[in-house]
Write an enzyme that holds these catalytic residues in place. Structure first.
Site, PDB file in Angstrom:
ATOM      1  N   HIS A  14     -52.690   2.423 -23.029  1.00  0.00           N
ATOM      2  CA  HIS A  14     -53.188   2.401 -21.652  1.00  0.00           C
ATOM      3  C   HIS A  14     -52.195   1.615 -20.803  1.00  0.00           C
ATOM      4  O   HIS A  14     -51.969   0.429 -21.041  1.00  0.00           O
ATOM      5  CB  HIS A  14     -54.573   1.750 -21.582  1.00  0.00           C
ATOM      6  CG  HIS A  14     -55.626   2.509 -22.318  1.00  0.00           C
ATOM      7  ND1 HIS A  14     -56.396   3.496 -21.738  1.00  0.00           N
ATOM      8  CD2 HIS A  14     -56.022   2.429 -23.613  1.00  0.00           C
ATOM      9  CE1 HIS A  14     -57.224   3.995 -22.645  1.00  0.00           C
ATOM     10  NE2 HIS A  14     -57.021   3.367 -23.785  1.00  0.00           N
TER      11      HIS A  14
ATOM     12  N   HIS B  94     -61.911  10.567 -27.961  1.00  0.00           N
ATOM     13  CA  HIS B  94     -62.600   9.295 -28.170  1.00  0.00           C
ATOM     14  C   HIS B  94     -63.951   9.654 -28.778  1.00  0.00           C
ATOM     15  O   HIS B  94     -64.871  10.056 -28.076  1.00  0.00           O
ATOM     16  CB  HIS B  94     -62.784   8.542 -26.847  1.00  0.00           C
ATOM     17  CG  HIS B  94     -63.435   7.200 -27.009  1.00  0.00           C
ATOM     18  ND1 HIS B  94     -62.837   6.028 -26.601  1.00  0.00           N
ATOM     19  CD2 HIS B  94     -64.638   6.838 -27.544  1.00  0.00           C
ATOM     20  CE1 HIS B  94     -63.626   5.010 -26.878  1.00  0.00           C
ATOM     21  NE2 HIS B  94     -64.733   5.487 -27.445  1.00  0.00           N
TER      22      HIS B  94
ATOM     23  N   HIS C  56     -58.257   6.149 -32.533  1.00  0.00           N
ATOM     24  CA  HIS C  56     -58.666   4.787 -32.913  1.00  0.00           C
ATOM     25  C   HIS C  56     -59.892   4.769 -33.843  1.00  0.00           C
ATOM     26  O   HIS C  56     -60.927   4.210 -33.522  1.00  0.00           O
ATOM     27  CB  HIS C  56     -58.903   3.905 -31.694  1.00  0.00           C
ATOM     28  CG  HIS C  56     -59.656   4.536 -30.553  1.00  0.00           C
ATOM     29  ND1 HIS C  56     -60.869   5.186 -30.705  1.00  0.00           N
ATOM     30  CD2 HIS C  56     -59.350   4.611 -29.233  1.00  0.00           C
ATOM     31  CE1 HIS C  56     -61.273   5.612 -29.530  1.00  0.00           C
ATOM     32  NE2 HIS C  56     -60.373   5.280 -28.623  1.00  0.00           N
TER      33      HIS C  56
ATOM     34  N   ASP D 166     -53.911   1.473 -28.878  1.00  0.00           N
ATOM     35  CA  ASP D 166     -55.011   1.395 -27.917  1.00  0.00           C
ATOM     36  C   ASP D 166     -54.890   0.123 -27.093  1.00  0.00           C
ATOM     37  O   ASP D 166     -55.883  -0.469 -26.681  1.00  0.00           O
ATOM     38  CB  ASP D 166     -56.378   1.476 -28.602  1.00  0.00           C
ATOM     39  CG  ASP D 166     -57.520   1.742 -27.629  1.00  0.00           C
ATOM     40  OD1 ASP D 166     -57.252   2.176 -26.496  1.00  0.00           O
ATOM     41  OD2 ASP D 166     -58.695   1.505 -28.002  1.00  0.00           O
TER      42      ASP D 166
END
Length: 367
Positions: free
Chosen positions: A33, A150, A184, A256
């Site tokens: 991010h 996600h 993740h 992440d």
């Protein structure tokens, strides 16, 4: 989990002046991010210093869900990291796309990121129904565009990933030619699912290799360890660690890394995200060295991702030296993972290939 074979190049540590060093070639962070504006300018060079490329998440406000927005965001990233030998692999935020939109976007993206509505930061515009998403998924399968997910439901916090696993299995069967990346992952069941579905892959973060829920909330609450998906049980961490150390041929490193200013983390409504970019490679080297697996780090942080996604990142030689250093308490407005703690490995620079990159990243170091 049985030890699996792997196809990456064997890169062994060596000694230099009596100190152990390990050289990585073109390491990749397959889940980052970067945010926008001042935050992007502060954090992006820290990733570009140590990595040759990374997959950039699209959950901004507004989300990156059209080609014009994506091109502008890519230009902002390029300005922040220009000349640092880093390729930002861009993603679109999942919505109902037409075939024309996806064809136009295909040369500019590595995949499309699906967020169930409301499960994490800036995901309110996410998918309400997997069934409604299937027409777009069919187009992505035909066009060879990977799906990044996600994977959490809105259920009890410790069960959200486990509850989503049947959806992964359904999508893998329904779209067998679609590359699906479980982002993740945090549970042993997710690791096991990799061996059941040929087109399922996964990223694993640094912090999920190290912490459990007890580290987050077992004593005083640790807001800078709070993330989504939340850290799970010791047996889940053990399964992730085994998959990374082997390394399982279907897993990749994805940090992440998710920066938030201190006032957003140390607050009643604590923002979810762990900012690990400045310490990712040193801590991975420490973990792999502790398990006598340093020669496999190259595969986990680069080779698997190149094979799975079919990408060729810029050549970048990153040298790690066994040399302790203390992690700063802050990088600008952000508290990093491992703040104030000592790490036994560090990324070292030289005056040649890495010099410009190091100088750019040092400009973003704390005062």
């Amino acid at each position: 989990m049985p030890r699996l074979g792997w196809q990456g190049e064997v890169r062994r540590p060596s000694l230099e002046g009596g100190t152990m060093i390990y050289t990585l070639i073109s390491p990749l962070d397959m889940h980052i991010h970067f945010r926008e504006g001042a935050m992007l300018r502060a954090v992006a060079p820290l990733s570009a210093r140590d990595f040759a490329g990374g997959v950039i998440m699209p959950n901004l406000v507004p989300p990156v869900d059209n080609l014009d927005r994506l091109v502008r965001y890519r230009a902002e990233i390029d300005t922040a990291i220009g000349g640092m030998g880093f390729t930002p692999y861009m993603t679109l935020f999942f919505r109902a796309y037409s075939e024309a939109e996806l064809r136009a976007a295909r040369p500019h993206i590595i995949g499309v990121k699906l967020y169930p509505a409301g499960v994490t930061t800036n995901s309110e515009a996410g998918v309400q129904s997997i069934r409604d998403a299937e027409p777009t998924l069919a187009l992505m399968e035909d066009l060879g565009i990977p799906l990044l997910v996600h994977g959490e439901t809105g259920g009890f916090v410790l069960d959200r990933e486990r509850e989503f696993l049947p959806i992964y299995a359904h999508l893998a069967r329904r779209f067998p030619r679609l590359t699906i990346v479980m982002e993740h992952i945090t549970t042993r069941e997710a690791v096991a699912l990799l061996d059941d579905s040929p087109n399922l892959y996964a990223t694993i973060t640094l912090h999920h290799l190290q912490i459990t829920l007890d580290d987050v909330a077992g004593g005083l609450l640790q807001p800078h360890l709070f993330c989504k998906p939340i850290a799970k049980r010791p047996e889940d961490r053990a399964a992730l660690l085994q998959a990374a150390l082997t390394p399982h041929p279907k897993v990749m490193f994805g940090s992440d890394s998710a920066p938030h200013p201190v006032h957003a983390k140390e607050a009643a409504a604590c923002a979810a995200g762990v900012f690990s970019a400045p310490v990712a490679l040193p801590l991975l080297a420490e973990i792999f060295a502790q398990h006598d697996a340093l020669d496999r780090l190259q595969t986990f942080v680069s080779d698997n991702a190149q094979r799975i996604y079919g990408v060729t990142p810029p050549f970048k030689r990153v040298v790690l030296r066994r040399e302790s250093w203390c992690v700063p308490q802050r990088y600008g407005e952000v508290t990093p993972y491992y703040a104030g703690r000592t790490i036994e490995w560090r990324v070292v620079r030289d005056s040649g290939e890495q010099g410009q990159e190091g100088a750019r990243a040092d400009a973003n170091a704390p005062n």
